[in-house]
Scaffold this active site. Sequence first.
Site, short mmCIF file in Angstrom:
data_model
loop_
_atom_site.label_atom_id
_atom_site.label_comp_id
_atom_site.label_asym_id
_atom_site.label_seq_id
_atom_site.Cartn_x
_atom_site.Cartn_y
_atom_site.Cartn_z
N CYS A 126 0.86 -1.18 0.00
CA CYS A 126 0.00 0.00 0.00
C CYS A 126 0.90 1.23 0.00
O CYS A 126 1.91 1.25 0.71
CB CYS A 126 -0.88 -0.03 1.25
N HIS A 169 -9.22 -3.79 -2.22
CA HIS A 169 -8.23 -3.08 -1.39
C HIS A 169 -8.60 -1.59 -1.31
O HIS A 169 -8.59 -1.00 -0.23
CB HIS A 169 -6.84 -3.28 -2.01
N GLU A 170 -8.96 -1.01 -2.46
CA GLU A 170 -9.26 0.43 -2.48
C GLU A 170 -10.59 0.73 -1.77
O GLU A 170 -10.69 1.73 -1.05
CB GLU A 170 -9.28 0.96 -3.92
N HIS A 173 -10.16 1.07 1.82
CA HIS A 173 -9.67 2.38 2.28
C HIS A 173 -10.83 3.33 2.57
O HIS A 173 -10.73 4.20 3.43
CB HIS A 173 -8.76 3.01 1.22
NI NI Z 1 -3.66 0.94 -0.05
#
Ligand code: NI
Length: 199
Positions: A126, A169-170, A173
């Site tokens: 990341c 993954h995004e 966030h």
């Molecule tokens: Ni990330």
Amino acid sequence: MDTLEKIIGKNHAISMDDIIREGNPTLREVAEEVSDPVDESYFKLGEKMLTFLKNSQDPEIAEEMGLRGGVGLAAPQLDISKRVIAVHVPSTNPEVTEPEFSGVLFNPKIIAHSIQDACLADGEGCLSVDRDVPGYVVRHARVTITFIDSNGEKQKVKLKGYPAIVVQHEIDHLNGIMFYDHINSEHPFALKEGVLVLE
Ligand code: NI
């Protein structure tokens, strides 16, 4: 100047200096949806984010600007707590110049997913984490997502393989979740049966 204003400034190109790192509380917040229709300032933000990813994958530009290579970026990583992500996943076939999946996604949402799980063989990294965290990050193997695209149109897309992992993954966030939250701290490379390991 306000962070959004600075980042969408005409002559500003996103660099590593704009990216906040783990420990910053913004990375643990649940980001706010953007309004529909999407405000022009967020379209500009998305464009800057996608340009950053493309720059980061261009060896010459990346070296010149000191960028770490990235395939995804979420607005909270720029200290902007809004549901905006950019993804630029190149094709695994070096002869294909078209990316496998690329775009800016506003208010992305997983509306369905496979029962099968998947993870990347090499684990994840990341841009907000300046250290290696080894271990399998187990995610859904396939997802169906909805979002507003960079033309303001509603989209529904099915993803599998690497793009599906990157998008999850995004989206994490946007919900204050870091990739290592998914790693089994006692047995980082333990896997249940049937989990697809993507090389
Ligand atoms: Ni990330």
